[in-house]
Design an enzyme around this catalytic site. Structure first.
Site, PDB file in Angstrom:
ATOM      1  N   ARG A  68      13.469 -12.670   0.720  1.00 27.75           N
ATOM      2  CA  ARG A  68      13.355 -11.306   1.197  1.00 27.75           C
ATOM      3  C   ARG A  68      14.448 -11.308   2.276  1.00 27.75           C
ATOM      4  O   ARG A  68      14.826 -11.954   3.051  1.00 27.75           O
ATOM      5  CB  ARG A  68      11.856 -10.966   2.010  1.00 27.75           C
ATOM      6  N   SER A 173       8.223  -4.834  -0.424  1.00 27.51           N
ATOM      7  CA  SER A 173       6.995  -4.160   0.104  1.00 27.51           C
ATOM      8  C   SER A 173       7.214  -3.200   1.374  1.00 27.51           C
ATOM      9  O   SER A 173       7.628  -2.125   1.043  1.00 27.51           O
ATOM     10  CB  SER A 173       6.170  -5.499   0.734  1.00 27.51           C
ATOM     11  N   ASP A 343       1.101   0.980   1.131  1.00 29.94           N
ATOM     12  CA  ASP A 343       2.637   0.613   1.492  1.00 29.94           C
ATOM     13  C   ASP A 343       3.377   0.795   0.483  1.00 29.94           C
ATOM     14  O   ASP A 343       2.778   1.166  -0.926  1.00 29.94           O
ATOM     15  CB  ASP A 343       2.643  -0.842   2.124  1.00 29.94           C
ATOM     16  N   ASP A 345       4.713  -0.975  -2.135  1.00 31.66           N
ATOM     17  CA  ASP A 345       4.489  -1.433  -3.434  1.00 31.66           C
ATOM     18  C   ASP A 345       2.917  -1.617  -3.611  1.00 31.66           C
ATOM     19  O   ASP A 345       2.382  -2.214  -4.759  1.00 31.66           O
ATOM     20  CB  ASP A 345       4.980  -3.045  -3.410  1.00 31.66           C
ATOM     21  N   ASP A 347       0.271  -2.853  -2.360  1.00 31.47           N
ATOM     22  CA  ASP A 347      -0.488  -3.844  -2.090  1.00 31.47           C
ATOM     23  C   ASP A 347      -1.499  -3.871  -0.699  1.00 31.47           C
ATOM     24  O   ASP A 347      -2.346  -4.716  -0.755  1.00 31.47           O
ATOM     25  CB  ASP A 347       0.006  -5.313  -2.198  1.00 31.47           C
ATOM     26  N   ARG A 348      -0.854  -3.042   0.180  1.00 29.66           N
ATOM     27  CA  ARG A 348      -1.938  -2.776   1.348  1.00 29.66           C
ATOM     28  C   ARG A 348      -2.539  -1.444   1.274  1.00 29.66           C
ATOM     29  O   ARG A 348      -2.101  -0.496   0.895  1.00 29.66           O
ATOM     30  CB  ARG A 348      -0.863  -2.818   2.671  1.00 29.66           C
ATOM     31  N   GLU A 441      -6.818 -10.105   5.235  1.00 31.25           N
ATOM     32  CA  GLU A 441      -6.061 -10.431   6.469  1.00 31.25           C
ATOM     33  C   GLU A 441      -5.879  -9.136   7.236  1.00 31.25           C
ATOM     34  O   GLU A 441      -5.858  -8.148   6.655  1.00 31.25           O
ATOM     35  CB  GLU A 441      -4.674 -10.963   5.919  1.00 31.25           C
ATOM     36  N   LYS A 455      -3.558  -9.442  -2.356  1.00 29.48           N
ATOM     37  CA  LYS A 455      -4.007  -8.116  -1.747  1.00 29.48           C
ATOM     38  C   LYS A 455      -3.762  -6.900  -2.787  1.00 29.48           C
ATOM     39  O   LYS A 455      -2.569  -7.095  -3.417  1.00 29.48           O
ATOM     40  CB  LYS A 455      -3.480  -8.052  -0.538  1.00 29.48           C
TER      41      LYS A 455
END
Length: 627
Positions: A68, A173, A343, A345, A347-348, A441, A455
């Site tokens: 990243r 992300s 978010d 992408d 996943d959150r 998390e 996630k």
């Protein structure tokens, strides 16, 4: 140093298949070497080259499940050559693993990408994904490139669905717009973890993997000049992509998450606004609502489409202060009760709820959402499960699931920070016969129902929306139900934050001060310490009979936990991706104690704990509020 940078830059520009970034570096070299009357320009160009090509061949680190960085030329950035080098190292590693195991099973890969792009350098997630496929297939590795922008949970699901040896998701992300990333999943659908990550990192920097094996740029141009189907000029597979997505939503239906409650619209039914935060989530969120049998939501128009500029949110993370302001404003204007936010992408998941009585919003923390999900999944699935039930959370998340498990009779386990640890532990528990209903998390990452060991903001938003319909039908809000959960298991108040710390040496100093030469403090201020756990190397846990922690230890990313006799837990660690020293402090209330009372006690403790253990001024730690 200047000579080294020039030599490295020349070699880089010759190997770089991207004509724009290659020309950019060549222009800097030319200006640096031919200053003449343009001495100032030459000096500036040389200085930039020295930043882009630092000494000792320093390059972007391969950690936190992959890469990243900002999209820029050179070994520190996310660019075409770095991605090619990474893919070549990964391909070599996969082949080597097969050979070492005398395994003749064909190696397969699946790759997905999001919408991130840096047009000024002609860099994008899509291009990185196409190069990855070309690298793999140059070595005979069959690679499925998913067609079009996909959400990260779809890629994680695809690994298991098609039986891939490895999965790669090209995304940054929730990072700022200039960044991109390269996330690697192993054959179990979980993010890579030690020792695989370190072994891949070593393979990437092997000399033969740093130089392109073939002319990938010419190969890609050939595809781009053709008339292949799909978004990637014939390199992607639209039909298989749709089949994988269909299988994902079928897995959601089969998981038990779809509760089948009556969601007939009436005056009590909640209405939802949804924001994709300029990411890829909208079509997936729509289909999630449909899969759960829910009425449609209202998308936030200004944030619903993929936008690499992230026009309205510089930090597209639902957790960031102000990130949900636009969505909440839209929701209020349109009479929506709840905001759901993925978010970029997807996943959150972020959640906010409007109180129509006092006109105020509740923006739920990751721990609060985890509490709601854990209790709901236990009540709707866990109580009826024929298998023993388990839930997991990272060690820096709230301990409320532990309290819930002790009361209700399900297994709770904590893991190291990061979903690679949560997901891998969930897989192990499944193999032991447990039904793992939730892994979460505090950083708003949730895995519901065991669909993927990562996630997943797509299925989680369907669960939250279903839950809201059930509660609103009874005249309750999410906030009201959360308070009922606290009444059952105790108030859990937390104060999570960080200090800015640019010098790793200071982090080591702070950690050493907390260790106190191995004589860990039994009191911090006036507060008595019950036990201490140190996940640095070699590790220590005063609660354990052998004084060894059950969680893995690490000298490079240590964490220290102080458990106080009054129920407070304080944890400290350095971020693996940012110059931050993080703290997580939580206090469980006494029976009958109000949330306000617990919160006041916590505030007092936090001030003492941070000052006595970290000595922020003395150590040059910068508070977040000062930034």
């Amino acid at each position: 140093m200047a000579t080294d940078a020039l030599l490295h830059a020349k070699e880089w520009s010759q190997n770089d298949p991207n004509p724009v970034t290659s020309a950019y570096i060549k222009s800097l070299i030319s200006k640096a070497e031919n200053g003449g009357a343009q001495a100032a320009a030459a000096a500036a160009s040389l200085e930039e080259l020295q930043c882009l090509f630092p000494p000792n061949n320093k390059r972007i680190g391969f950690g936190t499940a992959g890469l990243r960085s900002s999209m820029s030329p050179g070994p520190l950035g996310m660019n075409d050559l770095v991605v090619i080098q990474t893919a070549q190292g990964l391909a070599s590693y996969l082949i080597r693993c097969r050979q070492a195991a005398n395994d003749i099973t064909p190696i397969t890969a699946v790759v997905g990408y999001d919408h991130r792009a840096q047009p000024s350098f002609s860099l994008s997630s899509k291009q990185f994904a196409m190069y990855t496929k070309l690298v793999f297939e140059s070595k005979g590795i069959s690679c499925t490139l998913l067609d079009g922008y996909v959400a990260t949970p779809i890629l994680a699901f695809a690994v298991g669905n098609i039986g891939a040896s490895v999965g790669i998701m090209v995304t940054a992300s929730h990072n700022p717009k200039q960044d991109d990333g390269y996330k690697v999943y192993w054959n179990d659908g979980c993010q890579i973890r030690p020792p695989i990550d370190a072994e891949i990192a070593s393979a990437i920097i092997e000399k033969e993997n740093l130089i392109p094996w073939i002319d990938y740029g010419e190969q890609l141009r050939t595809f781009m000049d053709g008339d292949g189907e799909g978004e990637c000029y014939g390199l992607s597979n639209p039909k298989q992509t749709r089949m994988i997505e269909d299988a994902y939503y079928q897995a959601v239906r089969d998981s038990g998450l779809v509760a089948g409650i009556d969601v007939t619209s009436d005056d009590q039914s909640p209405s939802f606004a949804y924001t994709a935060m300029h990411g890829v989530g909208l079509p997936y969120a729509k289909r999630s609502f449909s899969t759960f049998g829910l009425p449609p939501f209202l998308p936030v128009p200004s944030q619903q489409s993929p936008d690499a500029k992230f026009t309205t949110v510089p930090f597209p993370n639902p957790e960031e202060k102000g990130a949900l302001d636009e969505a909440m404003s839209f929701a209020k204007q349109n009479g929506c009760d709840i905001v759901l936010a993925n978010d970029p992408d997807a996943d959150r998941l972020g959640v906010a709820e409007f109180n129509k009585v006092d006109g105020k919003w509740t923006v739920f923390t990751g721990d609060q959402i985890g509490s709601l999900l854990g209790h709901w999944l236990w009540e709707t699935i866990g109580k009826k499960s024929e298998q023993p039930v388990a839930m997991c959370a990272s060690t820096v998340s709230s301990k409320i699931l532990s309290a819930m498990g002790q009361t209700e009779g399900f297994l709770f386990e904590e893991t190291l920070t990061g979903f690679k640890w949560i997901g891998s532990r969930a897989l192990s528990l499944q193999n032991e016969g447990y039904r793992v209903l939730l892994g979460y998390e505090e950083a708003i990452g949730f895995s519901c129902g065991g669909i993927i060991p990562d996630k997943d903001g797509i299925s989680a938003l369907g669960v939250i929306a279903t839950m809201a319909h059930a509660f609103y039908a009874k005249g309750k809000t999410l906030a009201k139900h959360l308070q009922e959960i606290y009444l059952l298991y105790g108030e859990f108040c937390s104060d999570n934050g960080y200090f800015r710390c640019d010098d790793p040496a200071i982090v080591k100093k702070v950690m050493a001060q907390m260790r106190n030469g191995g004589k860990y403090f039994d009191r911090v201020g006036t507060f008595e310490v019950d036990s201490v756990r140190d996940l640095g190397s070699p590790g220590y846990d005063s609660q354990a009979v052998d004084k060894k922690p059950t969680l893995p230890t690490s000298s490079s990313s240590p964490m220290i936990t102080f458990r106080f006799k009054n129920g407070c837990v304080a944890q400290f660690r350095a971020s693996g991706t940012e110059p931050k020293f993080k703290y997580y402090i939580e206090l469980r209330g006494q029976p009958g104690e109000s949330r306000d009372e617990v919160s006041k006690r916590l505030d007092t403790m936090v001030k003492v704990i941070l000052e006595e253990l970290l000595h922020p001024s003395e150590n040059g730690l910068i508070t977040a509020s000062s930034l």
